[in-house]
Scaffold this active site. Structure first.
Site, PDB file in Angstrom:
ATOM      1  CB  SER A  42       3.760   6.355  -9.166  1.00 47.29           C
ATOM      2  OG  SER A  42       4.706   6.315  -8.106  1.00 47.29           O
TER       3      SER A  42
ATOM      4  CE1 TYR B 225      -0.311   4.610  -5.736  1.00 49.93           C
ATOM      5  CE2 TYR B 225       2.074   4.332  -5.793  1.00 49.93           C
ATOM      6  CZ  TYR B 225       0.938   5.078  -6.085  1.00 49.93           C
ATOM      7  OH  TYR B 225       1.066   6.285  -6.740  1.00 49.93           O
TER       8      TYR B 225
END
Length: 272
Positions: free
Chosen positions: A132, A145
């Site tokens: 990501s 995360y």
């Protein structure tokens, strides 16, 4: 690609589903895996070979890979895609949620890669991992995360030169906002979350409003899948791939930010 066997994790929806469909279309022998086969309907429609694999369960990983070898005799690539979203700040997040983020998003990637490496050495194959922009840029209310995604990027960047000595290519894929079920799977009750946020409520509300706007103009999972397929086939091997102009700009800001002021100046606006 007719003789190439690729295994993809987390294919029930979103990016994983799109990658499975793209891999089948490109001619790969595609093993699409997911934890819960009750959700396998959409990926079965792609024509992929659908199998059970829980990235947090070592026995599940070993059983899946053994089955692939028994049926195909080889494995040419792994696409690590399975992941979970965790939204919240450290003062309020239960430690169990933080540990789950690391267990699925980091240790699951490590476990699948570790188990696959002997097969990939034999085939001179590839490890492609969907991380990501959150693996390069720390983002508000995404401490757990982003920590997991930063860990994945550090692991893969460290593995890349070592794997290359035995003929295995390593790449990471860095999407920005993507219109997938991943956000919905975070299962956030927004009003309840804001009410429970206490002193952080104004910042959380601002962050959620900003994020809703970002996802309204997000790229599609199919667009990300196109980049994954490029990474699988690229020669020479490229380590880091962004999937959009936004992602390239965002990651570039962080990688050139020696004192942290660029990212801090950007992300502080998200919570005000």
């Amino acid at each position: 690609m007719a003789d190439k066997v690729v295994l993809i994790t987390g294919t029930s929806s979103g990016i994983g589903l799109a990658v499975a469909a793209a891999a089948v279309k490109a001619g790969y022998k595609t093993v699409a895996t997911l934890r819960n086969l009750d959700k396998a309907g959409p990926v079965r429609e792609t024509g992929a070979d659908v199998r059970s694999l829980d990235v947090t369960d070592s026995a599940s990983i070993e059983d899946c890979l053994a089955g692939v070898v028994a049926d195909y005799g080889r494995l040419d690539a792994v696409v690590n895609n399975a992941g979970v979203s965790v939204v919240g700040t450290v003062e309020h997040l239960p430690m169990a949620d933080i540990r789950r983020a690391m267990e699925v998003n980091f240790f699951g990637v490590v476990a699948v890669t570790k188990a696959a490496m002997p097969l990939l050495r034999a085939s001179k194959g590839r490890v492609v991992t969907v991380t990501s922009v959150g693996g390069a840029v720390g983002q508000p209310f995404n401490e757990a995360y982003c920590a997991a995604k930063f860990a994945v990027e550090g692991f893969m960047q460290s593995l890349e030169p070592v794997a290359a000595t035995v003929g295995v290519g390593v790449s990471v894929i860095e999407p920005g906002a993507v219109t997938t079920e991943f956000v919905n799977n975070a299962r956030i009750d927004v009003p309840a979350a804001i009410e429970a946020a206490g002193a952080y409520a104004p910042a959380l509300e601002a962050y959620i409003n900003r994020t809703r706007g970002a996802y309204s103009t997000a790229q599609t999972a199919d667009q990300v899948a196109e980049v994954v397929l490029q990474a699988l086939a690229a020669y020479p091997i490229v380590f880091r791939w962004q999937t959009s102009d936004f992602a390239r700009s965002f990651v570039a800001d962080s990688l050139s930010d020696l004192d942290g002021s660029i990212v801090a100046g950007l992300t502080s606006k998200w919570v005000r």
